[in-house]
Every structure is written in C-alpha cells, then in structure tokens.
Design an enzyme around this catalytic site. Structure first.
Site, PDB file in Angstrom:
ATOM      1  N   GLY A  28       0.782  -1.236   0.000  1.00  0.00           N
ATOM      2  CA  GLY A  28       0.000   0.000   0.000  1.00  0.00           C
ATOM      3  C   GLY A  28       0.811   1.282   0.000  1.00  0.00           C
ATOM      4  O   GLY A  28       0.291   2.333   0.382  1.00  0.00           O
ATOM      5  N   ARG A 110      -5.687  -8.954  -8.478  1.00  0.00           N
ATOM      6  CA  ARG A 110      -6.728  -9.824  -9.020  1.00  0.00           C
ATOM      7  C   ARG A 110      -7.279  -9.229 -10.291  1.00  0.00           C
ATOM      8  O   ARG A 110      -7.513  -8.015 -10.363  1.00  0.00           O
ATOM      9  CB  ARG A 110      -7.883  -9.912  -8.010  1.00  0.00           C
ATOM     10  CG  ARG A 110      -7.928 -11.225  -7.302  1.00  0.00           C
ATOM     11  CD  ARG A 110      -9.288 -11.602  -6.821  1.00  0.00           C
ATOM     12  NE  ARG A 110      -9.522 -13.004  -7.103  1.00  0.00           N
ATOM     13  CZ  ARG A 110     -10.643 -13.638  -6.839  1.00  0.00           C
ATOM     14  NH1 ARG A 110     -11.661 -12.994  -6.316  1.00  0.00           N
ATOM     15  NH2 ARG A 110     -10.764 -14.916  -7.110  1.00  0.00           N
ATOM     16  N   HIS A 128       0.611   0.116 -13.330  1.00  0.00           N
ATOM     17  CA  HIS A 128       1.444  -1.072 -13.560  1.00  0.00           C
ATOM     18  C   HIS A 128       2.909  -0.632 -13.654  1.00  0.00           C
ATOM     19  O   HIS A 128       3.206   0.377 -14.298  1.00  0.00           O
ATOM     20  CB  HIS A 128       1.005  -1.775 -14.855  1.00  0.00           C
ATOM     21  CG  HIS A 128       1.846  -2.962 -15.157  1.00  0.00           C
ATOM     22  ND1 HIS A 128       1.692  -4.161 -14.482  1.00  0.00           N
ATOM     23  CD2 HIS A 128       2.880  -3.137 -16.021  1.00  0.00           C
ATOM     24  CE1 HIS A 128       2.581  -5.021 -14.936  1.00  0.00           C
ATOM     25  NE2 HIS A 128       3.312  -4.435 -15.870  1.00  0.00           N
ATOM     26  N   GLU A 161     -10.828  -6.596 -18.854  1.00  0.00           N
ATOM     27  CA  GLU A 161     -10.738  -7.977 -18.349  1.00  0.00           C
ATOM     28  C   GLU A 161      -9.342  -8.576 -18.447  1.00  0.00           C
ATOM     29  O   GLU A 161      -9.052  -9.580 -17.809  1.00  0.00           O
ATOM     30  CB  GLU A 161     -11.674  -8.880 -19.155  1.00  0.00           C
ATOM     31  CG  GLU A 161     -13.110  -8.759 -18.768  1.00  0.00           C
ATOM     32  CD  GLU A 161     -13.958  -9.553 -19.756  1.00  0.00           C
ATOM     33  OE1 GLU A 161     -13.759 -10.771 -19.843  1.00  0.00           O
ATOM     34  OE2 GLU A 161     -14.800  -8.937 -20.421  1.00  0.00           O
ATOM     35  N   ASP A 164      -3.425  -6.180 -17.588  1.00  0.00           N
ATOM     36  CA  ASP A 164      -2.729  -4.934 -17.924  1.00  0.00           C
ATOM     37  C   ASP A 164      -2.896  -4.558 -19.402  1.00  0.00           C
ATOM     38  O   ASP A 164      -1.943  -4.088 -20.039  1.00  0.00           O
ATOM     39  CB  ASP A 164      -1.228  -5.047 -17.562  1.00  0.00           C
ATOM     40  CG  ASP A 164      -1.032  -5.490 -16.118  1.00  0.00           C
ATOM     41  OD1 ASP A 164      -1.722  -4.948 -15.236  1.00  0.00           O
ATOM     42  OD2 ASP A 164      -0.209  -6.393 -15.871  1.00  0.00           O
TER      43      ASP A 164
HETATM   44  C1  GRF Z   1       3.219  -1.042  -7.569  1.00  0.00           C
HETATM   45  O1  GRF Z   1       4.510  -1.092  -8.135  1.00  0.00           O
HETATM   46  C2  GRF Z   1       2.159  -1.025  -8.635  1.00  0.00           C
HETATM   47  O2  GRF Z   1       2.597  -0.490  -9.836  1.00  0.00           O
HETATM   48  C3  GRF Z   1       1.875  -2.488  -8.833  1.00  0.00           C
HETATM   49  O3  GRF Z   1       1.989  -3.074  -7.578  1.00  0.00           O
HETATM   50  C4  GRF Z   1       2.897  -2.300  -6.786  1.00  0.00           C
HETATM   51  C5  GRF Z   1       2.167  -2.019  -5.518  1.00  0.00           C
HETATM   52  O4  GRF Z   1       3.027  -1.502  -4.524  1.00  0.00           O
HETATM   53  N1  GRF Z   1       0.585  -2.680  -9.458  1.00  0.00           N
HETATM   54  P1  GRF Z   1       2.402  -0.879  -3.209  1.00  0.00           P
HETATM   55  O5  GRF Z   1       1.471  -1.942  -2.610  1.00  0.00           O
HETATM   56  O6  GRF Z   1       1.666   0.368  -3.613  1.00  0.00           O
HETATM   57  O7  GRF Z   1       3.573  -0.609  -2.306  1.00  0.00           O
END
Ligand code: GRF
Length: 227
Positions: A28, A110, A128, A161, A164
């Site tokens: 997070g 998910r 992503h 769906e 990415d």
């Molecule tokens: C981030 O690098 C985001 O791009 C990817 O998952 C990671 C999450 O990191 N989808 P965090 O949980 O925000 O520290």
C-alpha cells in the site's frame, strides 16, 4: 457534437471531490502516497475507503494511520471460497455503501471480470510498474531485468478484463542501470508512480479525460501525456 463521457462522471472540485476507493492487496505504499497528496494539496479527488482482498496487510495499517476507513473482502469465508462473481458482488456492496464514484487499483492482485466491469468499467484505473504494452503481468521488474531494455517506468491505464491490457492514460519512464536488482528498480519506479497517480486522478476528477468512440481523449492543458 460527438458523444463522449468524462471518466469521473462529472467535473469535481476540491470542495466537492471525486469519491475514490483504493483497492490493494499488499504494502500500500502507492495508496499512502496518493492519500498524503490528497490531504496535503486539497485535490479534486479524495480516498473515502481502502479495500483489501487480503487481511493483515501493511496497506491496511497505513490506511488506518491515515484515518481512512478500511474494508477486507477475503476470497474465502468460513463457508468456503467465494466464486469470482460473489467476491466482486461483495466488493460492489462496499463501493456503494461508501458512495464511491471511481475505483483506483494500487497493487490489487486480481483480474476483474465482466461482473464488476459491467458496472464499474470506464470508472476504474490501474497502475502497472512497466512501460506497457511491454512487460505486463505480476513480475514486471523481474521480466524487465531479464530483457535489459534501456529504460522502464510505470503506466496508468483503464481496467478491462485482460492482464494490464486496458487503454493507456499516462506513462513515466526511469532509466535502468547495469547493476539494478528488483528492489532498486521497484524503488525508482515507485517514485514516479507516487507522483503520477495523484496527477492523473486530478485530470480524471476535473472531467478532463473523456472516453469517445475513438478511445481516450485527454484535455491535458499544460500537462504532458508522457512525462
Ligand atoms: C506497484 O509497483 C504497482 O505499480 C503495482 O503493484 C505495486 C504495488 O506496490 N501494481 P504498493 O502496494 O503500492 O507498495
């Protein structure tokens, strides 16, 4: 005039911010950066709930420290595992209970099915950690390091769906260095992620991103789409 709809559904303002839910599965750090930016800068978007599909993750503790309501919707209950649809219906109940207008995925691990996309598609974005369409999937940094392109970065895209595969809204790049490991690359990319997500959500909240029959159109004003 050509028909189009603003992604956020309206032009929100700091006094009437777009009500966002942030969905997480882990640390997070992106959610925390977003909430801190919202709290410090009086933005046109606000996080009203943090929802995790995993209990006891660091992101839930971060949200609690930031005084943001949290909800855990696990994929199993005491009665057994939920189907994907049942799980998404549970999530949607919480989105509605918090009057959420827009969904922000930040490390939510998910895929979304047509069940939730029928209601929330076009009102849900993901970040992503690669320059999509290159290196989609759960191991972007590992795949980047294996392929050794000259740069990597992050991408904010609409959620569909696929894995990415949704339309790209914005990207930011970082250099790749010879002795990078996954940790170094992830840290460098996250600096850009944490800067870009609040900015792109501001475009959306202010009603500057439209879905038209030609795809996404951004009234970027002085902003650049690729930074
Ligand atoms: C981030 O690098 C985001 O791009 C990817 O998952 C990671 C999450 O990191 N989808 P965090 O949980 O925000 O520290």
């Amino acid at each position: 005039m050509e028909s189009s709809s603003a992604l956020g559904g309206r032009a929100a303002t700091p006094s009437s911010p777009l009500r966002c839910a942030v969905l997480i599965s882990g640390s997070g750090s992106g959610m925390e950066a977003l909430v801190r930016s919202q709290q410090a800068n009086n933005l046109a978007h606000q996080t009203v709930v943090v929802l995790s599909n995993k209990p006891n993750v660091e992101g839930l503790k971060r949200a609690a420290r930031l005084q943001i309501p949290t909800v855990v919707v696990e994929q199993s209950t005491s009665q057994g595992p939920l189907s994907r649809e049942e799980h998404e219906f549970e999530i949607m109940k919480h989105l509605e209970a918090h009057d959420v207008e827009f969904v922000v995925l930040a490390g939510y691990m998910r895929l979304m099915s047509p069940t939730i996309l029928e209601r929330w598609g076009g009102r849900m974005v993901n970040i992503h950690p690669s320059l999509l369409p290159h290196f989609p999937g759960a191991h972007a940094h590992r795949d980047v390091l294996k392929a050794q392109p000259s740069m990597s970065g992050c991408t904010i895209h609409l959620v569909d769906e696929g894995m990415d595969t949704g339309s790209v809204l914005a990207q930011a790049s970082v250099p790749l260095f010879k002795d990078d490991g996954e940790g170094e690359l992830s840290d460098r990319v996250k600096i850009e992620e944490h800067r870009l997500y609040p900015e792109v959500l501001t475009w959306i909240a202010e009603g500057r991103v439209h879905l038209t029959k030609h795809g996404l159109e951004v009234d970027a004003r002085e902003d650049r789409l690729v930074c």
